[in-house]
Design a protein around this motif. Structure first.
Motif, PDB file in Angstrom:
ATOM      1  N   VAL A   1      40.406  45.540  35.996  1.00 46.22           N
ATOM      2  CA  VAL A   1      41.440  45.466  37.030  1.00 46.22           C
ATOM      3  C   VAL A   1      40.870  44.748  38.250  1.00 46.22           C
ATOM      4  CG1 VAL A   1      42.906  46.808  38.588  1.00 46.22           C
ATOM      5  CG2 VAL A   1      42.570  47.554  36.212  1.00 46.22           C
ATOM      6  N   VAL A   2      41.464  43.619  38.593  1.00 42.60           N
ATOM      7  CA  VAL A   2      41.032  42.835  39.751  1.00 42.60           C
ATOM      8  C   VAL A   2      42.125  42.928  40.819  1.00 42.60           C
ATOM      9  CG1 VAL A   2      40.416  40.539  40.601  1.00 42.60           C
ATOM     10  CG2 VAL A   2      39.682  41.270  38.308  1.00 42.60           C
TER      11      VAL A   2
ATOM     12  N   THR B   1      50.320  45.832  43.392  1.00 41.03           N
ATOM     13  CA  THR B   1      50.172  45.494  41.973  1.00 41.03           C
ATOM     14  C   THR B   1      48.692  45.427  41.622  1.00 41.03           C
ATOM     15  OG1 THR B   1      50.218  43.112  42.442  1.00 41.03           O
ATOM     16  CG2 THR B   1      52.337  44.177  41.928  1.00 41.03           C
ATOM     17  N   VAL B   2      48.438  45.191  40.364  1.00 41.61           N
ATOM     18  CA  VAL B   2      47.067  44.968  39.884  1.00 41.61           C
ATOM     19  C   VAL B   2      47.083  43.810  38.894  1.00 41.61           C
ATOM     20  CG1 VAL B   2      46.168  47.316  40.192  1.00 41.61           C
ATOM     21  CG2 VAL B   2      47.400  46.740  38.106  1.00 41.61           C
ATOM     22  N   ASN B   3      46.005  43.066  38.876  1.00 38.54           N
ATOM     23  CA  ASN B   3      45.815  42.015  37.875  1.00 38.54           C
ATOM     24  C   ASN B   3      44.938  42.597  36.768  1.00 38.54           C
ATOM     25  OD1 ASN B   3      44.261  39.720  36.575  1.00 38.54           O
ATOM     26  ND2 ASN B   3      45.730  38.570  37.821  1.00 38.54           N
ATOM     27  N   VAL B   4      45.459  42.668  35.546  1.00 37.62           N
ATOM     28  CA  VAL B   4      44.787  43.388  34.458  1.00 37.62           C
ATOM     29  C   VAL B   4      44.407  42.443  33.326  1.00 37.62           C
ATOM     30  CG1 VAL B   4      44.974  45.276  32.798  1.00 37.62           C
ATOM     31  CG2 VAL B   4      46.120  45.453  35.015  1.00 37.62           C
TER      32      VAL B   4
ATOM     33  N   ARG C   1      41.150  43.814  27.036  1.00 34.38           N
ATOM     34  CA  ARG C   1      40.171  43.241  26.114  1.00 34.38           C
ATOM     35  C   ARG C   1      40.766  43.000  24.726  1.00 34.38           C
ATOM     36  NH1 ARG C   1      34.955  42.238  26.376  1.00 34.38           N
ATOM     37  NH2 ARG C   1      33.763  42.100  24.439  1.00 34.38           N
ATOM     38  N   TRP C   2      41.678  43.878  24.303  1.00 31.87           N
ATOM     39  CA  TRP C   2      42.252  43.746  22.972  1.00 31.87           C
ATOM     40  C   TRP C   2      43.316  42.645  22.900  1.00 31.87           C
ATOM     41  CZ3 TRP C   2      43.082  47.710  26.359  1.00 31.87           C
ATOM     42  CH2 TRP C   2      44.396  47.945  26.761  1.00 31.87           C
ATOM     43  N   LYS C   3      43.686  42.067  24.071  1.00 33.40           N
ATOM     44  CA  LYS C   3      44.579  40.900  24.108  1.00 33.40           C
ATOM     45  C   LYS C   3      43.767  39.724  24.642  1.00 33.40           C
ATOM     46  CE  LYS C   3      49.024  43.252  24.712  1.00 33.40           C
ATOM     47  NZ  LYS C   3      50.245  43.358  25.563  1.00 33.40           N
ATOM     48  N   GLN C   4      43.144  39.036  23.714  1.00 29.54           N
ATOM     49  CA  GLN C   4      42.157  38.019  24.063  1.00 29.54           C
ATOM     50  C   GLN C   4      42.742  36.957  24.998  1.00 29.54           C
ATOM     51  OE1 GLN C   4      40.021  36.788  20.636  1.00 29.54           O
ATOM     52  NE2 GLN C   4      38.904  35.148  21.646  1.00 29.54           N
ATOM     53  N   GLY C   5      42.074  36.758  26.163  1.00 28.63           N
ATOM     54  CA  GLY C   5      42.459  35.703  27.096  1.00 28.63           C
ATOM     55  C   GLY C   5      43.659  36.012  27.960  1.00 28.63           C
ATOM     56  N   SER C   6      44.198  37.243  27.873  1.00 27.44           N
ATOM     57  CA  SER C   6      45.424  37.562  28.619  1.00 27.44           C
ATOM     58  C   SER C   6      45.113  38.096  30.014  1.00 27.44           C
ATOM     59  CB  SER C   6      46.252  38.586  27.856  1.00 27.44           C
ATOM     60  OG  SER C   6      45.649  39.856  27.933  1.00 27.44           O
ATOM     61  N   GLN C   7      46.014  37.829  30.936  1.00 25.86           N
ATOM     62  CA  GLN C   7      46.006  38.464  32.258  1.00 25.86           C
ATOM     63  C   GLN C   7      47.438  38.875  32.574  1.00 25.86           C
ATOM     64  OE1 GLN C   7      43.868  36.781  35.641  1.00 25.86           O
ATOM     65  NE2 GLN C   7      42.778  35.382  34.247  1.00 25.86           N
ATOM     66  N   GLU C   8      47.604  40.096  33.049  1.00 24.33           N
ATOM     67  CA  GLU C   8      48.937  40.594  33.384  1.00 24.33           C
ATOM     68  C   GLU C   8      48.931  41.129  34.802  1.00 24.33           C
ATOM     69  OE1 GLU C   8      50.696  43.320  30.558  1.00 24.33           O
ATOM     70  OE2 GLU C   8      49.295  42.647  29.009  1.00 24.33           O
ATOM     71  N   VAL C   9      50.048  40.914  35.492  1.00 21.88           N
ATOM     72  CA  VAL C   9      50.248  41.533  36.805  1.00 21.88           C
ATOM     73  C   VAL C   9      51.225  42.686  36.610  1.00 21.88           C
ATOM     74  CG1 VAL C   9      51.085  41.230  39.162  1.00 21.88           C
ATOM     75  CG2 VAL C   9      49.797  39.391  38.037  1.00 21.88           C
ATOM     76  N   LEU C  10      50.770  43.900  36.924  1.00 22.84           N
ATOM     77  CA  LEU C  10      51.575  45.106  36.753  1.00 22.84           C
ATOM     78  C   LEU C  10      51.719  45.812  38.092  1.00 22.84           C
ATOM     79  CD1 LEU C  10      49.877  46.629  33.553  1.00 22.84           C
ATOM     80  CD2 LEU C  10      51.942  45.208  33.633  1.00 22.84           C
TER      81      LEU C  10
END
Length: 470
Positions: A417-418, A428-431, A434-443
């Protein structure tokens, strides 16, 4: 063994309750007498060698008469009577097949005896006959050395590798607390967690704690040592399982009173890290066929082995029966954890990001603020996760953002979490998952906390581990 001019013996009184032989007496001339003590670690196959020694001594003097005389006074560690009489009878049978006139003195009796010895230099000889150290490989009732079995392609030469791990694998395992000289608190957490998972999965509430004798866990010596610990307790296994603790930290073995098959192990380990079953193989270990250690009762096991990145074999468990008791053993647990990590590196070699289940990962979430101005927001998230029982650590902005993200990645942290200006301003958080290779999500924070709770609830258990940074 003594060359005798004359020998006389006679039974006097019972030495044990219900002796297996009736009382008897004997007189003989020009005989070789073998005064024999059968010890607790002796195995029935030693009777052939004992018979050959007696036959050789009789042949020196061209004698046809051999007396087998049970003589318990030669040893402080005697075999139980049933075992001893079976060995003595087997020696008698072997000698009779060679054509000797054999008399066996009654077992389990105090006896009077008198002997006359000619006294020449070769008159008296002593021999200690012990089981060959082994292990062996049995094929078509023939005992082969391990090297001969490998030469005949009955066993894989990789079994001889005493260190199955390459340097990169050793380094990765150290990050998870599995050290060459033991385990640290993270390694203990992983081993304890995996053992608790197995206990819960197998409904073993009344687990007995036993102390095994396995001092090695790799190579041929490791196979032999682990098998012996399993047999020592498997022979008495009834309604409940046992945890066998070895000399090496983390080398615990779970012993279960049930039968399994390789498919069960494939499924179990694939649920932890998918695809690892492709690296699992099976070999037979028994008292009559396949890999064999000297043991005093019959056993029949199938061993489950992992083939490492370094092409070594690692024992992960097995199943079968010992003395009629069905059993499954899983472990040593540190071997399993090490193999999961090693297989993760094999995945990485093929461009796949390895990951462990959320419940097994030592640290489940890393909280990384971009700058000092984001620390208060980041620490609030850290405290909230910590209060929910999540294994979370906080990495302050003392190093570059890229370095801190790489550190979390090399530790296989499932969620990174960045938080920076945008996240702080929008709650929000930028997540990175690891199990979703190369993904970044904002939640949003609510979305993030809900997903965390879901991951926690889906796991079989969730233990606490003190964070390294707070």
């Amino acid at each position: 063994m003594i060359h005798l001019r004359e020998i006389k013996y006679w039974a006097v009184e019972e030495a044990i309750e219900n002796p297996p032989d009736p009382p008897s007496k004997y007189e003989g001339n020009e005989c070789v007498a073998g005064f024999i003590s059968v010890e607790e670690d002796d195995t029935p196959d030693l009777s052939h060698e004992a018979a050959l020694e007696l036959a050789q001594h009789a042949n020196r003097f061209k004698l046809n008469c051999i007396v087998i005389y049970p003589f318990a006074h030669l040893s402080p560690s005697l075999a139980e009577p049933n075992k001893a009489i079976n060995v003595l009878k087997s020696i008698e049978d072997e000698l009779k097949k060679m054509g000797f006139n054999v008399n066996r003195a009654p077992f389990g009796w105090y006896k009077g005896f008198s002997i006359t010895c000619p006294g020449h230099p070769m008159c008296e000889l002593s021999r200690t006959i012990t089981p060959p150290k082994g292990p062996f490989y049995i094929k078509d009732q023939n005992k082969l050395s391990i090297q001969d079995a490998i030469n005949n392609k009955l066993l894989d030469s990789s079994l001889l590798i005493n260190n199955p791990w390459d340097n990169e694998s050793i380094g990765a395992q150290e990050k998870f607390g599995i050290l060459s000289d033991g385990i640290n608190n993270i390694g203990k957490f992983m081993i304890d967690t995996f053992m608790e998972f197995l206990i819960k999965e197998n409904n073993e509430e009344n687990l007995e704690i036993k102390h095994g004798n396995h001092k090695e866990i790799y190579g041929i010596d490791g196979l032999s040592s682990i098998i012996k610990s399993v047999l020592d307790y498997g022979r008495y296994l009834k309604d409940h399982g046992a945890s066998i603790q070895g000399f090496i930290p983390g080398s615990d073995i779970l012993l279960l009173p049930k039968i399994s098959k390789k498919d069960d192990f494939d499924k179990e380990f694939n649920n932890i890290i998918n695809g690892i079953s492709n690296k699992l193989s099976e070999i037979k270990a028994s008292s009559s066929e396949g890999f064999n250690i000297n043991y005093d009762i019959d056993y029949d096991l199938n061993l489950i082995l992992y083939k490492s990145r370094n092409n070594g074999f690692v024992l992960l468990g097995g199943y079968g029966n010992v003395r009629g008791n069905s059993l499954t053993f899983i472990g040593p647990i540190r071997n399993i954890i090490s193999s999961l990590i090693d297989y993760g590196l094999i995945l990485a070699d093929n461009g796949i990001t390895p990951s462990l289940p959320f419940w097994l990962s030592p640290y489940q979430v890393a909280i990384i603020p971009v700058k000092e101005s984001h620390e208060e927001y980041a620490k609030n998230i850290f405290n909230e996760l910590n209060s929910k029982g999540i294994r979370v650590y906080y990495d302050p902005p003392s190093k570059s953002l890229g370095t801190r993200i790489r550190v979390a990645g090399k530790s296989w942290v499932p969620m990174i979490v960045v938080v920076g200006d945008k996240e702080k301003e929008s709650n929000t958080v930028n997540v990175r998952k690891r199990w979703k290779q190369g993904s970044q999500e904002v939640l949003t924070l609510d979305e993030f906390y809900n997903e965390i709770e879901l991951l926690k609830s889906e796991g079989p258990l969730n233990k606490y581990l003190n964070p390294p940074v707070s």
